[in-house]
Structure formats: structure tokens, C-alpha cells
Design a protein around this motif. Structure first.
Motif, PDB file in Angstrom:
ATOM      1  N   SER A  64       0.829  -1.202   0.000  1.00 53.56           N
ATOM      2  CA  SER A  64       0.000   0.000   0.000  1.00 53.56           C
ATOM      3  C   SER A  64       0.864   1.254   0.000  1.00 53.56           C
ATOM      4  O   SER A  64       1.781   1.388   0.818  1.00 53.56           O
ATOM      5  N   LYS A  65       0.545   2.198  -0.903  1.00 53.64           N
ATOM      6  CA  LYS A  65       1.231   3.491  -0.898  1.00 53.64           C
ATOM      7  C   LYS A  65       0.829   4.304   0.332  1.00 53.64           C
ATOM      8  O   LYS A  65       1.605   5.105   0.843  1.00 53.64           O
ATOM      9  N   LEU A  66      -0.411   4.093   0.821  1.00 53.23           N
ATOM     10  CA  LEU A  66      -0.848   4.783   2.029  1.00 53.23           C
ATOM     11  C   LEU A  66      -0.063   4.298   3.242  1.00 53.23           C
ATOM     12  O   LEU A  66       0.264   5.080   4.136  1.00 53.23           O
ATOM     13  N   ALA A  67       0.246   3.001   3.274  1.00 53.08           N
ATOM     14  CA  ALA A  67       1.075   2.470   4.358  1.00 53.08           C
ATOM     15  C   ALA A  67       2.485   3.047   4.291  1.00 53.08           C
ATOM     16  O   ALA A  67       3.102   3.332   5.330  1.00 53.08           O
ATOM     17  N   MET A  68       3.014   3.231   3.076  1.00 55.75           N
ATOM     18  CA  MET A  68       4.321   3.861   2.921  1.00 55.75           C
ATOM     19  C   MET A  68       4.292   5.287   3.470  1.00 55.75           C
ATOM     20  O   MET A  68       5.233   5.744   4.128  1.00 55.75           O
ATOM     21  N   SER A  69       3.183   5.980   3.230  1.00 57.24           N
ATOM     22  CA  SER A  69       3.039   7.331   3.763  1.00 57.24           C
ATOM     23  C   SER A  69       3.021   7.316   5.288  1.00 57.24           C
ATOM     24  O   SER A  69       3.687   8.115   5.942  1.00 57.24           O
ATOM     25  N   SER A  70       2.266   6.383   5.862  1.00 57.36           N
ATOM     26  CA  SER A  70       2.207   6.271   7.326  1.00 57.36           C
ATOM     27  C   SER A  70       3.568   5.940   7.900  1.00 57.36           C
ATOM     28  O   SER A  70       3.955   6.446   8.965  1.00 57.36           O
ATOM     29  N   PHE A  71       4.300   5.088   7.206  1.00 58.49           N
ATOM     30  CA  PHE A  71       5.637   4.690   7.646  1.00 58.49           C
ATOM     31  C   PHE A  71       6.549   5.898   7.793  1.00 58.49           C
ATOM     32  O   PHE A  71       7.273   6.050   8.789  1.00 58.49           O
ATOM     33  N   TRP A  72       6.506   6.799   6.817  1.00 61.42           N
ATOM     34  CA  TRP A  72       7.368   7.976   6.878  1.00 61.42           C
ATOM     35  C   TRP A  72       6.819   9.038   7.814  1.00 61.42           C
ATOM     36  O   TRP A  72       7.579   9.809   8.416  1.00 61.42           O
ATOM     37  N   LEU A  73       5.502   9.097   7.992  1.00 59.82           N
ATOM     38  CA  LEU A  73       4.944  10.035   8.968  1.00 59.82           C
ATOM     39  C   LEU A  73       5.393   9.690  10.376  1.00 59.82           C
ATOM     40  O   LEU A  73       5.645  10.580  11.198  1.00 59.82           O
ATOM     41  N   VAL A  74       5.495   8.404  10.670  1.00 60.32           N
ATOM     42  CA  VAL A  74       5.969   7.973  11.987  1.00 60.32           C
ATOM     43  C   VAL A  74       7.409   8.410  12.210  1.00 60.32           C
ATOM     44  O   VAL A  74       7.842   8.593  13.349  1.00 60.32           O
ATOM     45  N   TYR A  75       8.144   8.587  11.138  1.00 57.43           N
ATOM     46  CA  TYR A  75       9.504   9.121  11.231  1.00 57.43           C
ATOM     47  C   TYR A  75       9.478  10.627  11.499  1.00 57.43           C
ATOM     48  O   TYR A  75      10.211  11.128  12.358  1.00 57.43           O
ATOM     49  N   PHE A  76       8.629  11.345  10.798  1.00 60.78           N
ATOM     50  CA  PHE A  76       8.671  12.796  10.851  1.00 60.78           C
ATOM     51  C   PHE A  76       8.004  13.392  12.088  1.00 60.78           C
ATOM     52  O   PHE A  76       8.455  14.419  12.604  1.00 60.78           O
ATOM     53  N   PRO A  79      14.046  -5.528  14.574  1.00 60.99           N
ATOM     54  CA  PRO A  79      13.310  -6.283  13.545  1.00 60.99           C
ATOM     55  C   PRO A  79      13.992  -7.583  13.152  1.00 60.99           C
ATOM     56  O   PRO A  79      13.320  -8.522  12.718  1.00 60.99           O
ATOM     57  N   ILE A  80      15.325  -7.648  13.302  1.00 63.31           N
ATOM     58  CA  ILE A  80      16.008  -8.919  13.035  1.00 63.31           C
ATOM     59  C   ILE A  80      15.505  -9.980  13.998  1.00 63.31           C
ATOM     60  O   ILE A  80      15.231 -11.130  13.608  1.00 63.31           O
ATOM     61  N   LEU A  81      15.376  -9.600  15.255  1.00 65.53           N
ATOM     62  CA  LEU A  81      14.851 -10.533  16.259  1.00 65.53           C
ATOM     63  C   LEU A  81      13.433 -10.963  15.899  1.00 65.53           C
ATOM     64  O   LEU A  81      13.087 -12.152  16.013  1.00 65.53           O
ATOM     65  N   MET A  82      12.611 -10.034  15.439  1.00 64.28           N
ATOM     66  CA  MET A  82      11.237 -10.372  15.069  1.00 64.28           C
ATOM     67  C   MET A  82      11.200 -11.332  13.867  1.00 64.28           C
ATOM     68  O   MET A  82      10.364 -12.226  13.802  1.00 64.28           O
ATOM     69  N   ILE A  83      12.125 -11.123  12.928  1.00 67.01           N
ATOM     70  CA  ILE A  83      12.182 -12.019  11.763  1.00 67.01           C
ATOM     71  C   ILE A  83      12.568 -13.422  12.191  1.00 67.01           C
ATOM     72  O   ILE A  83      11.988 -14.422  11.741  1.00 67.01           O
ATOM     73  N   PHE A  84      13.570 -13.533  13.070  1.00 68.02           N
ATOM     74  CA  PHE A  84      13.983 -14.849  13.551  1.00 68.02           C
ATOM     75  C   PHE A  84      12.858 -15.541  14.324  1.00 68.02           C
ATOM     76  O   PHE A  84      12.747 -16.765  14.305  1.00 68.02           O
ATOM     77  N   CYS A  85      12.033 -14.749  14.991  1.00 70.28           N
ATOM     78  CA  CYS A  85      10.897 -15.324  15.720  1.00 70.28           C
ATOM     79  C   CYS A  85       9.721 -15.624  14.789  1.00 70.28           C
ATOM     80  O   CYS A  85       8.709 -16.185  15.239  1.00 70.28           O
ATOM     81  N   GLY A  86       9.864 -15.249  13.507  1.00 67.62           N
ATOM     82  CA  GLY A  86       8.793 -15.491  12.546  1.00 67.62           C
ATOM     83  C   GLY A  86       7.571 -14.643  12.783  1.00 67.62           C
ATOM     84  O   GLY A  86       6.457 -15.041  12.425  1.00 67.62           O
ATOM     85  N   ASN A  87       7.763 -13.471  13.362  1.00 69.33           N
ATOM     86  CA  ASN A  87       6.614 -12.662  13.751  1.00 69.33           C
ATOM     87  C   ASN A  87       6.817 -11.185  13.408  1.00 69.33           C
ATOM     88  O   ASN A  87       6.393 -10.305  14.158  1.00 69.33           O
ATOM     89  N   LEU A  88       7.479 -10.883  12.293  1.00 70.96           N
ATOM     90  CA  LEU A  88       7.668  -9.500  11.889  1.00 70.96           C
ATOM     91  C   LEU A  88       6.336  -8.918  11.422  1.00 70.96           C
ATOM     92  O   LEU A  88       5.674  -9.476  10.553  1.00 70.96           O
ATOM     93  N   GLU A  89       5.959  -7.802  12.022  1.00 69.96           N
ATOM     94  CA  GLU A  89       4.717  -7.129  11.673  1.00 69.96           C
ATOM     95  C   GLU A  89       5.000  -5.670  11.329  1.00 69.96           C
ATOM     96  O   GLU A  89       6.075  -5.132  11.614  1.00 69.96           O
ATOM     97  N   PHE A  90       4.004  -5.037  10.734  1.00 72.63           N
ATOM     98  CA  PHE A  90       4.148  -3.655  10.304  1.00 72.63           C
ATOM     99  C   PHE A  90       4.517  -2.733  11.458  1.00 72.63           C
ATOM    100  O   PHE A  90       5.352  -1.837  11.327  1.00 72.63           O
ATOM    101  N   TRP A  91       3.934  -2.975  12.640  1.00 75.58           N
ATOM    102  CA  TRP A  91       4.191  -2.089  13.769  1.00 75.58           C
ATOM    103  C   TRP A  91       5.643  -2.181  14.244  1.00 75.58           C
ATOM    104  O   TRP A  91       6.174  -1.210  14.812  1.00 75.58           O
ATOM    105  N   ASN A  92       6.297  -3.344  14.008  1.00 74.57           N
ATOM    106  CA  ASN A  92       7.716  -3.455  14.369  1.00 74.57           C
ATOM    107  C   ASN A  92       8.551  -2.439  13.592  1.00 74.57           C
ATOM    108  O   ASN A  92       9.446  -1.786  14.149  1.00 74.57           O
ATOM    109  N   LEU A  93       8.260  -2.309  12.306  1.00 76.09           N
ATOM    110  CA  LEU A  93       8.983  -1.361  11.474  1.00 76.09           C
ATOM    111  C   LEU A  93       8.603   0.077  11.804  1.00 76.09           C
ATOM    112  O   LEU A  93       9.429   0.987  11.709  1.00 76.09           O
ATOM    113  N   LEU A  94       7.346   0.284  12.203  1.00 74.62           N
ATOM    114  CA  LEU A  94       6.936   1.622  12.632  1.00 74.62           C
ATOM    115  C   LEU A  94       7.686   2.050  13.884  1.00 74.62           C
ATOM    116  O   LEU A  94       8.103   3.215  14.015  1.00 74.62           O
ATOM    117  N   LEU A  95       7.894   1.116  14.813  1.00 76.84           N
ATOM    118  CA  LEU A  95       8.635   1.421  16.033  1.00 76.84           C
ATOM    119  C   LEU A  95      10.077   1.786  15.711  1.00 76.84           C
ATOM    120  O   LEU A  95      10.626   2.763  16.244  1.00 76.84           O
TER     121      LEU A  95
END
Length: 417
Positions: A45-57, A94-110
Motif C-alpha cells: 500500500s502506498k498509504l502504508a508507505m506514507s504512514s511509515f514515513w509520517l511515523v519518522y517525521f 526487527p532482526i529478532l522479530m524475523i527470527f521469531c517469525g513474527n515481523l509485523e508492520f508495527w515493528n517497522l513503525l517502532l
């Protein structure tokens, strides 16, 4: 030119800053590429990409508004070390989340939120430190070399990140980003900081903050340089949302093609930075800077018509050659015109404006690209930037951009080491 480079290399503190910033840029670019691809893979989603960068700004803007006075009072070296070590550790999450097999969008937002909180500390501290390490007559070249090297790292990083993401996996990409931040901290640790001791009475945080804001807007050269730079950052904000879908959806490219595209602008920027540092200001500074700004806007317009990946890559590389003639002189003027006891504060005000412009770009890019499409958005931001540059060249009011009559009044303790 070689003698100048040798002089900078022999200046060990400047070399430590130079290398630390270069390695940091490499890690940040690889991390940003990896995160953008992961977000788009998880959401599409392009809207999710926008949210991703808003969480940065959003956290970045909140901290940027209040941190300026402290950058001028705290150790800038320690601020940069804290920033690098924090970013190194946060990329491991997020590396830890990937190894646990549980990477979610909110992990990247954090992860993105933490990086957003760090940047307002790191960027102005690094820029404000440069005038304490080199002489004033060396500022344009010093900024050109650092800025050009950072863009060179930005050129190297996307192919490396694209290769790691395509052939090895996201864990290796994120681990590489973390490693480079640790290495950057190691270089910065060797830097010998000379902190000026100011004789005037210490002001409260609020007095320093309000004084810095007043100083910024009362100096029309500084204010308008910041405003013109905000147009550039607005365009950057929009493209943060559009670049991945532009390459993947509009041009039918792969992760590696995206890496090549993202590398094109830094490669051109490196060449432009070296030219800007060597040539200095051969003609009207106003014409040179704002002409480069307008040329950057034209590049966005060309991207809106590009139909092949190779054409988009060439356009990005050409845009990269022009923009340093605006950016390098912009930063050098701030370093020359602002007293060093205020420089961190003033740079924070400028960065706050730029971050705000980028956030507006992210909002507009995420919202209106869904309505109008990607190519019309490229055309729109290109037209806005081009018009801003042309008005600055044509309107007589902006002749003050060529004025060199009011240099910053430095304290005797503010001399370069």
C-alpha cells in the motif's frame, strides 16, 4: 585540489568526523532501503508507505522544536555517539522479530519512530561541528567533500542493500545497517572536540530557543535560504512515498532496479559536490543556487514522462549533479553567517522547517498519489520547485542572496583547531 584533500586528511578530528558521517550514511541508506521494501512487501500500500514515513517525521519534528539550544550547550561529540549507538541497537529489533517469525508492520513503525527521534540530534550536531574543525575559508570545500562523500555512500548503499535483500534476505540487510552504525561510532569516538567557552551569562532553555527563532527569521538571507531548501525537502518527502511503486509498478522493475535507481542520484550528487567545492562561486551566487534548484524541479517533470528504467536512472543522475550547487553553498552560508554559539540552535530551526516540509510532502504523496496517480505527482512537485527557483532568479527582491556584507561575529574562542 589534492593539497586541500591532504590537508583535510591530516586534520585527524575532521577526518574522524568525515569517516564517521560516511559510514553512518552507508548504514542509514541500507537500512532505509530495507525498511521501505519490507513495508511494501508486508502491505502493498502506498498509504502504508506514507504512514511509515509520517511515523519518522512526527517525533522528529516534536524533538527538533525543542532540542536546538541543548546542541549548543552539550558536547556535540557525545550527542553524535549516542545517536549512532542507539541506531545500531534499534536495527537489531526487527532482526529478532524475523527470527521469531513474527515481523509485523508495527515493528517497522517502532524502528522508524526511534530513528526519527535520533536524527534531530545527529544532523545539526554534525553540521555545527564542522566550523570548529576547519578554517572559515575551507568551509565550502569541507562541506562539499563531506556532502559529496555522503552521497557517494548513498550511491554504494542501494546496490548493496538491493543485493542483500534479493539474494541473502532482510536479516542480513538490517544487520549490515547496524554494523555500519557501530563502526561510525568508533570513528567518532576518536574525534577531539574543542568546545568553546562563552563568557556571556547562560540563558534559560526558553530564552535560547526563542532567541534562536527570532535570529533566524530576522536574517532574511537565512530565512529565505531555509524556505528555498524547504521546497527541495517537500519534493524529497513526496518521493519517499512514490519511489518504490514508481519503479515496481509504473516501470515494472525489480528490487535490484530500485537499488540502481536510488543509487543514481547520489552518484550524480557526488560529482556535483566535487565540482561545487572546486569551483566555488564563479558567477552570481543567486543565479547559480536558484538555477540549480530550478533544474532539480525540471528533473521531476522528466521523471513523470519516463517510460524505461534506464531513462529514469539517467534523469536521477543528472538531477544529482545540479542540486549540490544549491545545497553546499546553502549550508556554508549558514556556517559563515551565524555565530557559532547559536549555530546548533539555528540549524535546528532550519531542520525543523525542512522536516515539516518533508512531512507535508509525505502526506500529499500518500494521499494524492492514490487519487491522481504517480506520474502526475512527479509533474506537480517538479513544477512547484521549478517555479520557486525561477521566481528567485527573476524577482529583484532576491538580489540580497549575493550579499556578503554581514558575516557572523565569532567569539575569539570559536577558532578552528
Amino acid at each position: 585540489m589534492s593539497q586541500t584533500v591532504n590537508g583535510f586528511i591530516k586534520n585527524r578530528s575532521f577526518l574522524a568526523l568525515w569517516l564517521g558521517q560516511a559510514v553512518s550514511e552507508l548504514g542509514g541508506a541500507i537500512g532505509a532501503l530495507s525498511n521501505s521494501l519490507l513495508v511494501y512487501e508486508l502491505t502493498g500500500s502506498k498509504l502504508a508507505m506514507s504512514s511509515f514515513w509520517l511515523v519518522y517525521f512526527i517525533p522528529s519534528l516534536a524533538l527538533q522544536l525543542i532540542i536546538g539550544p541543548f546542541i549548543d550547550r552539550w558536547s556535540r561529540k557525545n550527542i553524535m555517539l549516542f545517536s549512532q549507538l542507539t541506531r545500531a541497537f534499534v536495527f537489531l529489533f526487527p532482526i529478532l522479530m524475523i527470527f521469531c517469525g513474527n515481523l509485523e508492520f508495527w515493528n517497522l513503525l517502532l524502528l522508524q519512530a526511534v530513528i526519527g527521534l535520533i536524527q534531530p540530534l545527529y544532523a545539526p550536531a554534525g553540521t555545527a561541528m564542522i566550523p570548529t574543525l576547519v578554517k572559515e575559508k575551507q568551509l565550502i570545500q569541507a562541506n562539499a567533500y563531506i556532502d559529496g562523500t555522503l552521497r557517494l555512500m548513498g550511491f554504494i548503499a542501494p546496490p548493496i542493500g538491493g543485493f542483500l535483500a534479493a539474494w541473502l534476505g532482510p536479516e542480513e540487510t538490517l544487520a549490515a545497517a547496524s554494523l555500519f552504525f557501530f563502526l561510525s561510532a568508533g570513528f567518532l569516538f576518536t574525534l577531539k572536540e574543542k568546545r568553546p567557552e562563552y563568557k556571556e551569562e547562560r540563558q534559560s532553555w526558553l530564552e535560547q530557543l526563542s532567541g534562536g527563532i527570532r535570529y533566524f527569521f530576522r536574517q532574511r538571507l537565512l530565512a529565505w535560504l531555509g524556505i528555498f531548501l524547504a521546497f527541495v525537502q517537500f519534493g524529497v518527502g513526496v518521493t519517499m512515498v512514490l519511489n518504490v511503486p514508481y519503479i515496481v509498478d509504473e516501470l515494472g522493475g525489480s528490487e535490484l532496479d530500485y537499488g540502481y535507481f536510488m543509487a543514481a542520484f547520489p552518484l550524480g550528487y557526488f560529482a556535483g559536490s566535487m565540482a561545487a567545492g572546486k569551483l566555488g562561486c564563479l558567477t552570481s551566487r543567486r543565479l547559480m543556487m536558484l538555477g540549480a534548484l530550478a533544474a532539480g524541479g525540471v528533473s521531476y517533470i522528466f521523471l513523470s514522462f519516463a517510460s524505461a528504467i534506464w531513462a529514469a536512472i539517467l534523469i536521477e543522475a543528472a538531477a544529482g549533479v545540479f542540486i549540490p550547487f544549491f545545497n553546499v553553498h546553502n549550508t556554508s552560508l549558514y556556517q559563515k553567517k551565524v555565530p557559532r554559539r547559536l549555530l546548533g540552535n539555528i540549524l535546528s530551526v532550519r531542520l525543523f522547517i525542512n522536516r515539516g516540509a518533508m512531512m507535508i510532502g509525505v502526506l500529499i504523496g500518500g494521499r494524492f498519489s492514490e487519487i491522481f496517480g504517480i506520474r502526475p505527482m512527479f509533474f506537480m512537485i517538479g513544477a512547484i520547485i521549478c517555479i520557486a527557483g525561477c521566481l528567485g532568479i527573476l524577482l529583484p527582491y532576491f538580489k540580497f542572496l549575493n550579499d556578503d556584507s554581514s558575516p557572523a561575529q565569532h567569539s575569539k574562542t570559536d577558532t578552528a583547531v
